[in-house]
Design a protein around this motif. Structure first.
Motif, PDB file in Angstrom:
ATOM      1  N   GLU A  44      -4.798 145.591  45.235  1.00 26.85           N
ATOM      2  CA  GLU A  44      -5.529 146.259  44.975  1.00 26.85           C
ATOM      3  C   GLU A  44      -5.311 147.530  44.176  1.00 26.85           C
ATOM      4  OE1 GLU A  44      -6.893 146.964  49.097  1.00 26.85           O
ATOM      5  OE2 GLU A  44      -6.943 144.618  49.183  1.00 26.85           O
ATOM      6  N   ALA A  45      -4.028 147.759  44.665  1.00 27.96           N
ATOM      7  CA  ALA A  45      -3.948 149.131  43.424  1.00 27.96           C
ATOM      8  C   ALA A  45      -3.295 148.509  42.186  1.00 27.96           C
ATOM      9  CB  ALA A  45      -2.413 149.553  43.983  1.00 27.96           C
ATOM     10  N   LEU A  46      -4.265 148.101  41.232  1.00 23.03           N
ATOM     11  CA  LEU A  46      -5.210 148.101  39.650  1.00 23.03           C
ATOM     12  C   LEU A  46      -4.382 150.037  39.062  1.00 23.03           C
ATOM     13  CD1 LEU A  46      -7.541 146.396  39.854  1.00 23.03           C
ATOM     14  CD2 LEU A  46      -5.471 145.328  40.482  1.00 23.03           C
ATOM     15  N   GLU A  47      -3.734 151.054  39.408  1.00 21.85           N
ATOM     16  CA  GLU A  47      -3.121 151.753  38.451  1.00 21.85           C
ATOM     17  C   GLU A  47      -1.870 151.788  38.670  1.00 21.85           C
ATOM     18  OE1 GLU A  47      -3.619 153.153  43.351  1.00 21.85           O
ATOM     19  OE2 GLU A  47      -4.847 152.003  41.490  1.00 21.85           O
ATOM     20  N   PRO A  83     -10.726 147.379  26.711  1.00 17.49           N
ATOM     21  CA  PRO A  83      -9.778 148.833  28.135  1.00 17.49           C
ATOM     22  C   PRO A  83      -9.448 147.183  28.986  1.00 17.49           C
ATOM     23  CG  PRO A  83     -12.605 149.739  27.187  1.00 17.49           C
ATOM     24  CD  PRO A  83     -11.764 147.759  26.824  1.00 17.49           C
ATOM     25  N   GLU A  84      -8.111 147.044  29.250  1.00 19.24           N
ATOM     26  CA  GLU A  84      -7.853 146.239  30.053  1.00 19.24           C
ATOM     27  C   GLU A  84      -6.656 146.347  31.078  1.00 19.24           C
ATOM     28  OE1 GLU A  84      -6.610 143.798  26.604  1.00 19.24           O
ATOM     29  OE2 GLU A  84      -4.402 144.441  27.120  1.00 19.24           O
ATOM     30  N   ILE A  85      -6.246 145.902  32.238  1.00 15.92           N
ATOM     31  CA  ILE A  85      -5.255 145.744  32.837  1.00 15.92           C
ATOM     32  C   ILE A  85      -4.113 144.283  32.693  1.00 15.92           C
ATOM     33  CG2 ILE A  85      -5.897 147.358  34.078  1.00 15.92           C
ATOM     34  CD1 ILE A  85      -6.766 145.347  35.984  1.00 15.92           C
ATOM     35  N   ARG A  86      -3.070 144.463  32.894  1.00 16.77           N
ATOM     36  CA  ARG A  86      -2.396 143.184  33.029  1.00 16.77           C
ATOM     37  C   ARG A  86      -0.950 143.340  33.784  1.00 16.77           C
ATOM     38  NH1 ARG A  86      -0.292 141.558  27.253  1.00 16.77           N
ATOM     39  NH2 ARG A  86      -2.269 142.746  26.975  1.00 16.77           N
ATOM     40  N   VAL A 197     -13.346 146.470  39.140  1.00 19.65           N
ATOM     41  CA  VAL A 197     -12.742 145.339  40.294  1.00 19.65           C
ATOM     42  C   VAL A 197     -11.544 145.589  41.921  1.00 19.65           C
ATOM     43  CG1 VAL A 197     -10.364 143.826  39.042  1.00 19.65           C
ATOM     44  CG2 VAL A 197     -12.534 145.516  37.718  1.00 19.65           C
ATOM     45  N   TRP A 198     -11.163 144.577  41.944  1.00 18.95           N
ATOM     46  CA  TRP A 198     -10.502 144.766  43.436  1.00 18.95           C
ATOM     47  C   TRP A 198     -10.420 142.894  43.724  1.00 18.95           C
ATOM     48  CZ3 TRP A 198     -11.945 142.223  48.226  1.00 18.95           C
ATOM     49  CH2 TRP A 198     -10.763 142.764  49.368  1.00 18.95           C
ATOM     50  N   GLY A 199      -8.714 143.579  44.176  1.00 16.36           N
ATOM     51  CA  GLY A 199      -8.489 141.984  45.457  1.00 16.36           C
ATOM     52  C   GLY A 199      -8.461 140.992  44.304  1.00 16.36           C
TER      53      GLY A 199
END
Length: 332
Positions: A44-47, A83-86, A197-199
């Protein structure tokens, strides 16, 4: 849905979980699952993930577990790079079936993409979802399966299944301008636009199991079973309704959906996953197969549900399957 505490990562306890339909409010019964492990850290801590082309705002929306823990993924520039997270997951086995799932809720943006990079999955495929309707808009061939589940309040759980091509893989969750964007680059972004976004969960199995929250370590759930002791001097009946979602269960000794026995391996009746071919039944009496066990009651291709009623009393076992009566005389 029920998940682990938003404050503390923990494993499932012996308390039964009741599943409800978010669409109708209907009680679906007790939720029992096989063993599973969420291998995705900081689910959950996507940061704390690697991100580019955008940024994460923490704790800005009510999540599906009714905690104020959802994140917003938003664009921080007007370029055409998504814009993306990985985040990378290591320690996998090439050839394993992997399912990745995450929850999304539309805001200014409605389309989201999950893709894989660095050869973790053959041909680095992508899958695009519509976060407003839950629809799978585009799915590359190396995504084995893709689907979504409506969990209520505008949230969808997006799920994809792939085959690992290496010992590590990096799921990428990205904002996209339209549902048909290719992987990596797309339409121009608007600063501040995004979605919730979550989980995020990554597990070594064919379908997504219920969500397990992680922090700095993986979190597991043990195999679950529901046990009831019955006095066999009295007659009792049980109605069993089983749905088959395809494929094999990847953990050994977890193919059984229902087991009626005298607490031994000599006398029992089960409904089970028949090695990916559908639902099967099997009965043992005094250590030998009886009755319909010899018939191999296997659902034909395309039939994914199975209903039966069992009635048990001293010296007799009756079994009704799809309106067909099958009595057996018990000699024990």
């Amino acid at each position: 849905i029920e998940t682990n505490s938003a404050a503390v990562a923990k494993t499932f306890t012996a308390k039964p979980r009741i599943e409800w339909s978010p669409a109708t409010g209907e009680c679906l019964g007790v939720l029992l699952e096989g063993a599973a492990t969420n291998l995705m850290l900081n689910s959950e801590a996507l940061e704390n993930w690697v991100w580019s082309g955008g940024n994460i705002l923490a704790n800005v929306e009510m999540a599906p577990d009714n905690t104020y823990s959802a994140r917003k993924l938003q664009a921080n520039n007007t370029g055409t790079s998504y814009p993306e997270i990985r985040r990378a997951v290591t320690g996998l086995v090439a050839g394993n079936t992997i399912t990745v799932s995450f929850y999304v809720k539309p805001l200014e943006t409605r389309y989201v993409q999950i893709s894989f990079a660095g050869g973790g999955v053959a041909n680095d495929p992508r899958c695009n979802f519509d976060a407003l309707t839950g629809a799978v808009v585009v799915k590359d061939a190396d995504i084995s399966d893709a689907y979504s589940m409506n969990v209520g309040d505008g949230w969808w759980r997006c799920c994809v299944t792939v085959v690992a091509a290496a010992t590590s893989l990096s799921p990428i969750i990205a904002l996209i301008a339209t549902g048909t964007e290719t992987r990596g680059f797309g339409g121009a972004q608007t600063i501040g636009f995004g979605l919730y976004v979550w989980g995020v969960q990554l597990e070594v199995q064919r379908v997504a199991s219920s969500y397990l929250r992680t922090l700095a370590a993986t979190v597991s759930r043990a195999f679950e079973g529901l046990h009831m002791v019955v006095n066999t001097k009295n007659e009792f009946s049980a109605f069993v309704d089983v749905d088959y979602n395809g494929g094999n269960l990847v953990y050994l000794n977890q193919r059984i959906a229902f087991n009626l026995s005298d607490n031994s391996t000599n006398n029992y009746w089960v409904i089970y996953n028949n090695s990916g071919r559908g639902i099967g039944t099997f009965a043992i009496q005094n250590g030998a197969a009886i009755g319909f066990a010899n018939e191999g009651v296997i659902l034909p291709t395309g039939v994914n549900s199975y209903k039966c009623v069992m009635s048990v009393k001293p010296y007799r076992f009756r079994y009704w399957a799809e309106k067909e009566l099958k009595p057996f005389v018990v000699t024990t």
